[in-house]
Write a protein that holds these residues in place. Sequence first.
Motif, mmCIF file in Angstrom:
data_model
loop_
_atom_site.group_PDB
_atom_site.id
_atom_site.type_symbol
_atom_site.label_atom_id
_atom_site.label_comp_id
_atom_site.label_asym_id
_atom_site.label_seq_id
_atom_site.Cartn_x
_atom_site.Cartn_y
_atom_site.Cartn_z
ATOM 1 N N VAL A 39 0.830 -1.211 0.000
ATOM 2 C CA VAL A 39 0.000 0.000 0.000
ATOM 3 C C VAL A 39 0.863 1.259 0.000
ATOM 4 N N GLY A 40 2.002 1.195 0.622
ATOM 5 C CA GLY A 40 2.862 2.363 0.747
ATOM 6 C C GLY A 40 2.543 3.133 2.017
ATOM 7 N N LEU A 41 3.374 4.097 2.314
ATOM 8 C CA LEU A 41 3.221 4.865 3.546
ATOM 9 C C LEU A 41 1.963 5.719 3.528
ATOM 10 N N ASP A 42 1.671 6.345 2.386
ATOM 11 C CA ASP A 42 0.472 7.179 2.302
ATOM 12 C C ASP A 42 -0.795 6.341 2.456
ATOM 13 N N GLY A 43 -0.841 5.203 1.818
ATOM 14 C CA GLY A 43 -1.996 4.324 1.945
ATOM 15 C C GLY A 43 -2.148 3.789 3.352
ATOM 16 N N TYR A 44 -1.024 3.516 4.015
ATOM 17 C CA TYR A 44 -1.048 3.023 5.383
ATOM 18 C C TYR A 44 -1.596 4.091 6.314
ATOM 19 N N GLN A 45 -1.145 5.329 6.132
ATOM 20 C CA GLN A 45 -1.649 6.427 6.947
ATOM 21 C C GLN A 45 -3.134 6.657 6.689
ATOM 22 N N GLN A 46 -3.563 6.502 5.462
ATOM 23 C CA GLN A 46 -4.976 6.652 5.132
ATOM 24 C C GLN A 46 -5.811 5.553 5.788
ATOM 25 N N MET A 47 -5.279 4.332 5.811
ATOM 26 C CA MET A 47 -5.989 3.237 6.469
ATOM 27 C C MET A 47 -6.156 3.519 7.955
ATOM 28 N N ILE A 48 -5.124 4.017 8.595
ATOM 29 C CA ILE A 48 -5.196 4.333 10.022
ATOM 30 C C ILE A 48 -6.195 5.467 10.260
ATOM 31 N N GLU A 49 -6.169 6.473 9.395
ATOM 32 C CA GLU A 49 -7.101 7.596 9.524
ATOM 33 C C GLU A 49 -8.544 7.126 9.341
ATOM 34 N N ASP A 50 -8.804 6.287 8.348
ATOM 35 C CA ASP A 50 -10.147 5.760 8.124
ATOM 36 C C ASP A 50 -10.613 4.916 9.309
#
Length: 109
Positions: A89-100
């Motif tokens: 997913v990458g770092l941005d996708g990982y951060q987005q998953m945590i935010e969601d």
Amino acid sequence: MEKQTLPNSTLILVFGILSIVGCCCYGILGIIFAIIAIIMAKKATALYTENPEIYSGYQNVKTGKILAIIGLILSAISFIWSIYVLSTVGLDGYQQMIEDFSQGYSNAQ
């Protein structure tokens, strides 16, 4: 003759517990605490097997070693999962998953 407690028997138990708790920190802290606890338990076990009548506290060493092994397994799984998620997913996708996830959790309350 009074029995002595094994050196670091309580510390081995504490590190075993911390290795399980440390699996929540992407697995790195858990791996570190587990390896230290296992090495210390190996030394304490060798010391105890030489003179078992002199030392007490071997139950803490055995329990700490078991907890450290469990913590090492959980931490390794957590570490591998973190690497897998970051690589796919990458770092941005990982951060987005945590935010969601956090927004979904706050909306549920």
